[in-house]
Design an enzyme around this catalytic site. Structure first.
Site, PDB file in Angstrom:
ATOM      1  N   ASN A   1      48.666  49.208  39.243  1.00  0.00           N
ATOM      2  CA  ASN A   1      48.190  48.620  37.996  1.00  0.00           C
ATOM      3  C   ASN A   1      46.716  48.286  38.195  1.00  0.00           C
ATOM      4  O   ASN A   1      46.386  47.346  38.925  1.00  0.00           O
ATOM      5  CB  ASN A   1      49.018  47.366  37.686  1.00  0.00           C
ATOM      6  CG  ASN A   1      48.472  46.593  36.505  1.00  0.00           C
ATOM      7  OD1 ASN A   1      47.579  47.065  35.797  1.00  0.00           O
ATOM      8  ND2 ASN A   1      48.994  45.390  36.288  1.00  0.00           N
TER       9      ASN A   1
ATOM     10  N   LYS B   1      44.584  47.176  36.110  1.00  0.00           N
ATOM     11  CA  LYS B   1      44.113  46.046  35.300  1.00  0.00           C
ATOM     12  C   LYS B   1      42.772  46.411  34.631  1.00  0.00           C
ATOM     13  O   LYS B   1      42.589  47.541  34.227  1.00  0.00           O
ATOM     14  CB  LYS B   1      44.033  44.782  36.155  1.00  0.00           C
ATOM     15  CG  LYS B   1      45.369  44.520  36.871  1.00  0.00           C
ATOM     16  CD  LYS B   1      45.475  43.166  37.509  1.00  0.00           C
ATOM     17  CE  LYS B   1      46.855  43.037  38.161  1.00  0.00           C
ATOM     18  NZ  LYS B   1      47.101  41.711  38.700  1.00  0.00           N
TER      19      LYS B   1
ATOM     20  N   HIS C   1      53.698  41.960  31.457  1.00  0.00           N
ATOM     21  CA  HIS C   1      52.960  41.533  32.652  1.00  0.00           C
ATOM     22  C   HIS C   1      52.570  40.063  32.493  1.00  0.00           C
ATOM     23  O   HIS C   1      52.229  39.614  31.393  1.00  0.00           O
ATOM     24  CB  HIS C   1      51.713  42.401  32.854  1.00  0.00           C
ATOM     25  CG  HIS C   1      51.104  42.176  34.203  1.00  0.00           C
ATOM     26  ND1 HIS C   1      50.273  41.107  34.456  1.00  0.00           N
ATOM     27  CD2 HIS C   1      51.252  42.838  35.363  1.00  0.00           C
ATOM     28  CE1 HIS C   1      49.928  41.149  35.735  1.00  0.00           C
ATOM     29  NE2 HIS C   1      50.505  42.192  36.310  1.00  0.00           N
TER      30      HIS C   1
ATOM     31  N   GLU D   1      49.971  38.489  33.136  1.00  0.00           N
ATOM     32  CA  GLU D   1      48.650  38.247  32.539  1.00  0.00           C
ATOM     33  C   GLU D   1      48.711  38.376  31.020  1.00  0.00           C
ATOM     34  O   GLU D   1      48.020  37.661  30.303  1.00  0.00           O
ATOM     35  CB  GLU D   1      47.611  39.210  33.160  1.00  0.00           C
ATOM     36  CG  GLU D   1      47.246  38.767  34.569  1.00  0.00           C
ATOM     37  CD  GLU D   1      46.959  39.893  35.552  1.00  0.00           C
ATOM     38  OE1 GLU D   1      46.644  41.011  35.125  1.00  0.00           O
ATOM     39  OE2 GLU D   1      47.061  39.636  36.775  1.00  0.00           O
TER      40      GLU D   1
ATOM     41  N   GLU E   1      57.601  40.052  39.558  1.00  0.00           N
ATOM     42  CA  GLU E   1      56.263  39.642  39.992  1.00  0.00           C
ATOM     43  C   GLU E   1      56.133  38.130  39.873  1.00  0.00           C
ATOM     44  O   GLU E   1      55.848  37.616  38.777  1.00  0.00           O
ATOM     45  CB  GLU E   1      55.198  40.297  39.104  1.00  0.00           C
ATOM     46  CG  GLU E   1      55.146  41.802  39.213  1.00  0.00           C
ATOM     47  CD  GLU E   1      53.754  42.352  38.888  1.00  0.00           C
ATOM     48  OE1 GLU E   1      53.321  43.254  39.604  1.00  0.00           O
ATOM     49  OE2 GLU E   1      53.094  41.870  37.958  1.00  0.00           O
TER      50      GLU E   1
ATOM     51  N   GLY F   1      47.481  38.376  42.919  1.00  0.00           N
ATOM     52  CA  GLY F   1      46.041  38.273  43.166  1.00  0.00           C
ATOM     53  C   GLY F   1      45.657  37.066  44.002  1.00  0.00           C
ATOM     54  O   GLY F   1      44.488  36.701  44.074  1.00  0.00           O
TER      55      GLY F   1
ATOM     56  N   SER G   1      50.435  40.703  45.482  1.00  0.00           N
ATOM     57  CA  SER G   1      49.735  40.814  46.766  1.00  0.00           C
ATOM     58  C   SER G   1      50.386  41.808  47.737  1.00  0.00           C
ATOM     59  O   SER G   1      50.442  41.569  48.942  1.00  0.00           O
ATOM     60  CB  SER G   1      49.587  39.431  47.419  1.00  0.00           C
ATOM     61  OG  SER G   1      48.793  38.582  46.596  1.00  0.00           O
TER      62      SER G   1
HETATM   63  P1  13P Z   1      48.023  42.040  43.061  1.00  0.00           P
HETATM   64  O1  13P Z   1      48.647  43.168  43.864  1.00  0.00           O
HETATM   65  O2  13P Z   1      46.534  42.151  42.961  1.00  0.00           O
HETATM   66  O3  13P Z   1      48.516  40.709  43.512  1.00  0.00           O
HETATM   67  O4  13P Z   1      48.545  42.240  41.546  1.00  0.00           O
HETATM   68  C1  13P Z   1      49.903  42.383  41.314  1.00  0.00           C
HETATM   69  C2  13P Z   1      50.104  42.744  39.903  1.00  0.00           C
HETATM   70  O5  13P Z   1      49.892  41.946  39.005  1.00  0.00           O
HETATM   71  C3  13P Z   1      50.549  44.116  39.604  1.00  0.00           C
HETATM   72  O6  13P Z   1      50.925  44.246  38.276  1.00  0.00           O
END
Ligand code: 13P
Length: 256
Positions: free
Chosen positions: A9, A11, A97, A99, A169, A175, A215
């Protein structure tokens, strides 16, 4: 047997040109990988270029979008419809997601509409669920995930559920460099499978793929993939670099 999936992903990172470079580098690095489904999810802006390079060069990877709106077309300034994604040969669409839920206020009902729109256009949703740090500290993880799953999968048929991939997740692990321990992630994914069984029966529960995200890096992927219930990973930061993403895809050879 559930085929492992590693999805990146990206982003809100990478221009269309940069996305094409990564995809080409990645394809070269993973050209011998056969038994893992690899998906890249660039921004909307990069979907067309990446789709073209995957098609022209017959690359061994699928294309995912990070979001969608549920209407077919109309006066929805700034939104992108499932029909438009399908037209670009998008295979998967991430919905729910954290976010989107936490920064953009998407509710379980909105996620449900998006998920159904993806299915109605013959694409496959990657449905993300997971608890926040506060919810975890209040020991509400199971309750929150159940509410998300039941709400997000409302009115999804026994036929359509087979196209859904779930990603667990935990929000506090995204992150942040913090990862759920592989045992913890495995336990929660086992619970998710049990919830799917309660909704759709044991055959669907046995077949549905459930990924872990938060992560994930080349250093922890092998341990995660050794767990019985974890069928793959949804990777953010570590998928932005072709070398590190390729190491994650090649988790089986990491210890050689
Ligand atoms: P990270 O791997 O940067 O923690 O992000 C995970 C994520 O949100 C994947 O959709």
């Amino acid at each position: 047997m559930r085929k492992p999936m590693i999805a990146g992903n990206w982003k809100m990172y990478k221009t269309a040109g940069q996305a094409v470079f990564i995809v080409q580098d990645l394809a070269e690095l993973i050209k011998d990988v056969k038994d893992v489904e690899v998906i890249v999810c660039p921004s909307y802006i990069a979907l067309k270029s990446v789709s073209t390079v995957i098609e022209m060069d017959k690359l061994n990877m699928g294309l995912g979008a990070q979001n969608v709106y549920w209407e077919e077309e109309g006066a929805f300034t700034g939104e992108v419809s499932p029909m438009m994604l399908k037209d670009l040969r998008v295979d998967y669409v991430i919905v729910g997601h954290s976010e989107r839920r936490h920064i953009f206020g998407e509710t379980n009902e909105m996620v449900n509409k998006k998920l159904k729109a993806v299915l109605a256009h013959d694409m496959k949703p990657i449905l993300c669920v997971g608890e926040t740090k506060e919810e975890r500290e209040e020991e509400r993880t199971d309750e929150v995930i159940k509410e998300q799953l039941f709400g997000n999968l409302a009115e999804v048929s026994l036929r359509d559920i087979r196209k859904v991939v779930i990603a667990y997740e935990p929000v506090w692990a995204i992150g942040t460099g913090l990862t759920a321990s592989s045992e913890d992630a495995n336990d929660i994914i086992q619970n998710i499978r049990a919830l799917i069984e309660s909704l759709y029966g044991s055959e669907v529960a046995e077949d549905i793929r459930i990924l872990y995200g938060g992560s994930v890096k080349p250093e922890n992927i092998t341990e995660l993939m050794e767990e019985q219930e974890i069928d793959g990973a949804l990777v953010g930061g570590a998928s932005l670099d072709a070398q590190s993403f390729a190491k994650i895809v090649k988790y089986q050879s990491a210890e050689e």
